[in-house]
Design a protein around this motif. Structure first.
Motif, mmCIF file in Angstrom:
data_model
loop_
_atom_site.group_PDB
_atom_site.id
_atom_site.type_symbol
_atom_site.label_atom_id
_atom_site.label_comp_id
_atom_site.label_asym_id
_atom_site.label_seq_id
_atom_site.Cartn_x
_atom_site.Cartn_y
_atom_site.Cartn_z
ATOM 1 N N MET A 1 -7.132 4.102 -4.387
ATOM 2 C CA MET A 1 -7.024 4.368 -2.960
ATOM 3 C C MET A 1 -7.406 3.140 -2.124
ATOM 4 O O MET A 1 -6.749 2.809 -1.140
ATOM 5 C CB MET A 1 -7.914 5.559 -2.580
ATOM 6 C CG MET A 1 -7.869 5.905 -1.103
ATOM 7 S SD MET A 1 -6.239 6.426 -0.548
ATOM 8 C CE MET A 1 -6.137 8.003 -1.341
ATOM 9 N N LEU A 2 -8.487 2.466 -2.548
ATOM 10 C CA LEU A 2 -8.918 1.272 -1.822
ATOM 11 C C LEU A 2 -7.851 0.188 -1.876
ATOM 12 O O LEU A 2 -7.587 -0.492 -0.880
ATOM 13 C CB LEU A 2 -10.240 0.758 -2.406
ATOM 14 C CG LEU A 2 -10.835 -0.486 -1.731
ATOM 15 C CD1 LEU A 2 -11.119 -0.208 -0.271
ATOM 16 C CD2 LEU A 2 -12.096 -0.931 -2.453
ATOM 17 N N ARG A 3 -7.219 0.048 -3.059
ATOM 18 C CA ARG A 3 -6.153 -0.939 -3.186
ATOM 19 C C ARG A 3 -4.989 -0.590 -2.269
ATOM 20 O O ARG A 3 -4.367 -1.488 -1.667
ATOM 21 C CB ARG A 3 -5.694 -0.997 -4.639
ATOM 22 C CG ARG A 3 -4.544 -1.974 -4.865
ATOM 23 C CD ARG A 3 -4.082 -1.957 -6.311
ATOM 24 N NE ARG A 3 -5.121 -2.435 -7.209
ATOM 25 C CZ ARG A 3 -4.961 -2.531 -8.529
ATOM 26 N NH1 ARG A 3 -3.810 -2.176 -9.086
ATOM 27 N NH2 ARG A 3 -5.938 -2.980 -9.282
ATOM 28 N N LEU A 4 -4.682 0.708 -2.146
ATOM 29 C CA LEU A 4 -3.602 1.135 -1.259
ATOM 30 C C LEU A 4 -3.910 0.758 0.187
ATOM 31 O O LEU A 4 -3.062 0.198 0.892
ATOM 32 C CB LEU A 4 -3.399 2.648 -1.374
ATOM 33 C CG LEU A 4 -2.500 3.299 -0.314
ATOM 34 C CD1 LEU A 4 -1.070 2.816 -0.435
ATOM 35 C CD2 LEU A 4 -2.574 4.814 -0.420
ATOM 36 N N ILE A 5 -5.138 1.062 0.631
ATOM 37 C CA ILE A 5 -5.509 0.791 2.020
ATOM 38 C C ILE A 5 -5.481 -0.706 2.295
ATOM 39 O O ILE A 5 -4.952 -1.158 3.326
ATOM 40 C CB ILE A 5 -6.899 1.387 2.316
ATOM 41 C CG1 ILE A 5 -6.845 2.920 2.197
ATOM 42 C CG2 ILE A 5 -7.369 0.978 3.705
ATOM 43 C CD1 ILE A 5 -8.199 3.581 2.346
ATOM 44 N N VAL A 6 -6.041 -1.503 1.363
ATOM 45 C CA VAL A 6 -6.061 -2.953 1.555
ATOM 46 C C VAL A 6 -4.631 -3.504 1.588
ATOM 47 O O VAL A 6 -4.290 -4.356 2.424
ATOM 48 C CB VAL A 6 -6.883 -3.633 0.443
ATOM 49 C CG1 VAL A 6 -6.748 -5.150 0.536
ATOM 50 C CG2 VAL A 6 -8.345 -3.234 0.555
ATOM 51 N N GLY A 7 -3.785 -2.995 0.679
ATOM 52 C CA GLY A 7 -2.400 -3.446 0.663
ATOM 53 C C GLY A 7 -1.658 -3.108 1.944
ATOM 54 O O GLY A 7 -0.912 -3.937 2.483
ATOM 55 N N ARG A 8 -1.881 -1.890 2.461
ATOM 56 C CA ARG A 8 -1.208 -1.494 3.701
ATOM 57 C C ARG A 8 -1.733 -2.303 4.887
ATOM 58 O O ARG A 8 -0.978 -2.654 5.800
ATOM 59 C CB ARG A 8 -1.406 0.002 3.952
ATOM 60 C CG ARG A 8 -0.654 0.892 2.975
ATOM 61 C CD ARG A 8 0.856 0.699 3.120
ATOM 62 N NE ARG A 8 1.589 1.677 2.322
ATOM 63 C CZ ARG A 8 1.958 1.493 1.078
ATOM 64 N NH1 ARG A 8 1.655 0.341 0.463
ATOM 65 N NH2 ARG A 8 2.640 2.420 0.429
ATOM 66 N N LEU A 9 -3.024 -2.602 4.903
ATOM 67 C CA LEU A 9 -3.583 -3.416 5.990
ATOM 68 C C LEU A 9 -2.997 -4.819 5.963
ATOM 69 O O LEU A 9 -2.696 -5.402 7.015
ATOM 70 C CB LEU A 9 -5.110 -3.461 5.891
ATOM 71 C CG LEU A 9 -5.837 -2.153 6.215
ATOM 72 C CD1 LEU A 9 -7.336 -2.320 5.987
ATOM 73 C CD2 LEU A 9 -5.575 -1.725 7.657
ATOM 74 N N CYS A 10 -2.850 -5.371 4.772
ATOM 75 C CA CYS A 10 -2.215 -6.695 4.652
ATOM 76 C C CYS A 10 -0.769 -6.635 5.146
ATOM 77 O O CYS A 10 -0.284 -7.570 5.808
ATOM 78 C CB CYS A 10 -2.264 -7.183 3.212
ATOM 79 S SG CYS A 10 -3.936 -7.571 2.609
ATOM 80 N N PHE A 11 -0.095 -5.528 4.839
ATOM 81 C CA PHE A 11 1.282 -5.365 5.315
ATOM 82 C C PHE A 11 1.322 -5.275 6.841
ATOM 83 O O PHE A 11 2.228 -5.836 7.478
ATOM 84 C CB PHE A 11 1.893 -4.108 4.699
ATOM 85 C CG PHE A 11 3.261 -3.777 5.239
ATOM 86 C CD1 PHE A 11 4.373 -4.503 4.832
ATOM 87 C CD2 PHE A 11 3.427 -2.750 6.158
ATOM 88 C CE1 PHE A 11 5.632 -4.209 5.333
ATOM 89 C CE2 PHE A 11 4.684 -2.450 6.660
ATOM 90 C CZ PHE A 11 5.789 -3.185 6.244
ATOM 91 N N ILE A 12 0.351 -4.579 7.441
ATOM 92 C CA ILE A 12 0.302 -4.476 8.896
ATOM 93 C C ILE A 12 0.110 -5.854 9.522
ATOM 94 O O ILE A 12 0.755 -6.196 10.526
ATOM 95 C CB ILE A 12 -0.826 -3.518 9.321
ATOM 96 C CG1 ILE A 12 -0.468 -2.078 8.954
ATOM 97 C CG2 ILE A 12 -1.086 -3.610 10.821
ATOM 98 C CD1 ILE A 12 -1.578 -1.083 9.243
#
Length: 305
Positions: A1-12
């Motif tokens: 889950m943390l990897r998902l959030i970090v990845g999405r934040l980087c995408f943003i």
């Protein structure tokens, strides 16, 4: 889950960077001299030259780009061409006003659609199902400006129950929220009905009924949980569409939101405000998609990113 959030934040962050670059290019692709747009057609050459030097339009394009991005990264979107106030101070309050309107409209739409869609699926083929289906079809075919104007005339002018413009009190929220929410509710209801009919036809539902489980528990616990994924997707996209639809509703009800600000900025050719408004619209939409991905893992534990 943390990897998902970090990845999405980087995408943003990446999407925001690309969007700002696109807006900068779009600003300079508009026909005409930006300094003339700011000064006005009747301005003298000396005034135009002074504005060009003050805003840095006489510098090379790559230097302007670096300067623009460095200012935006610290929250400086420039100054409004029309009011001469900082753009961020103009846009942020409007973002909050639009977010309130869209959130309340989505809560209303979700509440109505989950109840009516489930009832329609439970009584599939019965008169109640036909009434709900017909009502949702009428709601989809009715534009929000028609509903808004009808609400203003009925509840504001004729009955004089509700205020028709502004954002003075909670009474001002009723008409715009209902106008925006009922349109989305009509769309969501059909989707919820379709998903629930499919879920209620599964074998585990037949087994639960054979075991004597109460129908309400079957519908709202077992069937609803298995029908959530497409419903969550629709709600996430619908929130973005609600933000876009708020442009019309805010104009009708004189709501001080981001959509109305964009319309006013286009009419006054206030390019810095338009750039900031588009940027915040896009960031909100991208963030909503990230939240939908996170909710997926709660709705279906089998999903892993």
């Amino acid at each position: 889950m943390l990897r998902l959030i970090v990845g999405r934040l980087c995408f943003i962050v990446l999407a925001g960077f690309l969007l700002l670059s696109f807006l900068f290019a779009l600003f300079h692709m508009i026909p005409g001299d930006p300094a003339v747009l700011l000064a006005g057609d009747s301005a003298t050459k000396e005034v135009v030259d002074s504005i060009r030097a003050a805003y840095g339009f006489d510098r090379p394009l790559h230097v302007q780009y670096v300067s623009y991005m460095s200012h935006v990264l610290v929250g400086d979107f420039g100054v409004s061409n029309y009011t001469r106030q900082p753009v961020l101070g103009i846009v942020l309050p409007r973002v909050l006003n639009t977010a309130q309107l869209a959130t309340l409209a989505m809560l209303l739409a979700a509440s109505i659609s989950l109840v009516l869609g489930s009832l329609s699926a439970m009584f599939w083929g019965h008169p109640l199902d036909r009434v709900v289906t017909l009502s949702s079809l009428v709601g989809i075919c009715t534009p929000v400006f028609v509903t808004g104007i009808a609400g203003i005339y009925l509840f504001g002018v004729w009955l004089e129950w509700l205020p028709i413009a502004g954002m003075g009190s909670w009474w001002n929220y009723i008409l715009p929220v209902v106008t925006l929410g009922t349109y989305q509710a009509a769309i969501f209801t059909r989707m919820v009905r379709s998903c629930m009919i499919d879920a209620l036809s599964k074998e585990f539902i037949v087994t639960a009924r054979a075991k004597g489980v109460r129908e309400r528990r079957i519908v709202y616990l077992h069937a609803m949980r298995n029908a959530l994924l497409p419903i969550i997707t629709l709600f996430g996209l619908g929130f973005g569409h609600t933000l876009g639809g708020s442009v019309v509703v805010e104009s009708i009800f004189n709501w001080p939101g981001l959509g109305r600000l964009m319309v006013e900025s286009v009419l006054t050719r206030d390019l810095p405000v338009i750039q900031a408004a588009i940027f915040f619209f896009a960031i909100i939409f991208i963030t909503l998609n990230m939240l939908v991905d996170i909710i997926y893992t709660w709705a279906d534990p089998r999903i892993r990113y």
